[in-house]
Design an enzyme around this catalytic site. Structure first.
Site, short mmCIF file in Angstrom:
data_model
loop_
_atom_site.label_atom_id
_atom_site.label_comp_id
_atom_site.label_asym_id
_atom_site.label_seq_id
_atom_site.Cartn_x
_atom_site.Cartn_y
_atom_site.Cartn_z
N THR A 182 0.85 -1.18 0.00
CA THR A 182 0.00 0.00 0.00
C THR A 182 0.89 1.23 0.00
O THR A 182 1.93 1.23 0.64
CB THR A 182 -0.88 0.03 1.27
OG1 THR A 182 -1.59 -1.18 1.37
CG2 THR A 182 -1.86 1.19 1.25
N ARG A 224 -13.52 -9.18 -1.00
CA ARG A 224 -12.85 -8.57 0.15
C ARG A 224 -12.63 -7.06 -0.07
O ARG A 224 -12.20 -6.64 -1.12
CB ARG A 224 -11.49 -9.26 0.36
CG ARG A 224 -10.68 -8.75 1.53
CD ARG A 224 -9.49 -7.91 1.13
NE ARG A 224 -8.67 -7.55 2.29
CZ ARG A 224 -7.71 -6.64 2.25
NH1 ARG A 224 -7.42 -6.02 1.13
NH2 ARG A 224 -7.03 -6.35 3.33
N VAL A 225 -12.94 -6.27 0.94
CA VAL A 225 -12.65 -4.84 0.90
C VAL A 225 -11.57 -4.56 1.94
O VAL A 225 -11.69 -4.97 3.09
CB VAL A 225 -13.91 -4.00 1.21
CG1 VAL A 225 -13.57 -2.51 1.21
CG2 VAL A 225 -15.01 -4.30 0.19
N GLY A 226 -10.52 -3.90 1.54
CA GLY A 226 -9.45 -3.54 2.47
C GLY A 226 -9.72 -2.20 3.11
O GLY A 226 -10.81 -1.63 2.99
N ASP A 227 -8.69 -1.68 3.79
CA ASP A 227 -8.86 -0.41 4.50
C ASP A 227 -8.73 0.80 3.58
O ASP A 227 -9.29 1.86 3.87
CB ASP A 227 -7.83 -0.30 5.62
CG ASP A 227 -6.39 -0.41 5.12
OD1 ASP A 227 -6.16 -1.14 4.14
OD2 ASP A 227 -5.51 0.23 5.70
N GLY A 282 -0.44 -1.81 5.31
CA GLY A 282 -0.35 -3.09 6.02
C GLY A 282 -1.66 -3.85 5.98
O GLY A 282 -2.46 -3.68 5.06
#
Ligand code: GLY
Length: 215
Positions: free
Chosen positions: A76, A104-107, A128
């Protein structure tokens, strides 16, 4: 956010909106390394994504350095900035995560998780394991700590401590780094593990820093 009344569009609706607004639909070709990694993954088809930890050599089909060309399965990049008028802004972009569940969704796309900017207080971004950042509303937390008077570095440290306190054993297996800047232009970063680096560019400075870390 400027062209609709909404904050986030996802999936088919996001695609439709993007195409209507001039983006071209393209198919994504896997590289040869990615094809090999995927074929390896299919042997067990286990959803156990491994996060890139900069200072650790991780092996196995799910390890970040699995690809022959040395690229990680996950990375990232975040940016916080202040303009000449003292206005803060930020951006974050992610490769996502290899071998995750479809959907899936990340931050990174979630405001307050991967990125948060409050022009009265400060800006923060994260890198991360997105799931751990989402669980503590990470960058919103960092900005709120700066609102309470903590320096950017201390605000990042306190957010990292929050993640580690939830599950120290799990935290040893993953990486999260926060980067922040306050309204005075002071900046700081903190990570769970060694190896998180950040660059600073200003009129006075143009260099790479090693972030402090907790474990
Ligand atoms: N930090 C980015 C992600 O987890 O997708």
């Amino acid at each position: 956010m400027e062209n609709t009344p909404h904050v986030i569009l996802v999936g088919a609706g996001a695609q439709q909106f993007a195409v209507e607004n001039g983006f071209t639909l393209e198919s994504v070709e896997l590289s040869e390394d990615a094809k090999k990694a995927y074929a390896e993954w299919l042997k067990k088809s286990e959803y156990k994504p491994v996060i890139n930890i900069e200072n650790k050599k991780q092996n196995g089909p799910f390890a970040p350095n699995f690809f022959d060309d040395g690229t990680a399965n996950h990375d990232t990049m975040g940016l916080v900035a202040m303009d000449a008028m003292g206005n803060l802004s930020g951006a974050v972009t992610t490769s996502g995560m290899a071998f995750k569940l479809h959907g899936r969704v990340g931050d990174s796309p979630i405001i307050g998780a991967g990125l948060f900017v409050d022009n009265e207080i400060g800006a923060a971004t994260s890198s991360g394991t997105g799931e751990e950042v989402i669980r503590i509303c990470g960058t919103h937390l960092v900005v709120e700590f700066m609102r309470q008077g903590y320096s950017p570095e201390m605000a990042c440290k306190k957010a990292v401590q929050r993640i580690v306190k939830r599950d120290k054993e799990k935290a040893k297996t993953l990486q999260v780094g926060f980067l922040a800047m306050n309204k005075k232009g002071q900046y700081g970063a903190y990570a769970i593990q060694k190896g998180f680096v950040f660059s600073v560019k200003s009129n006075n400075e143009n260099q790479i820093h090693q972030s402090k870390y907790l474990l």
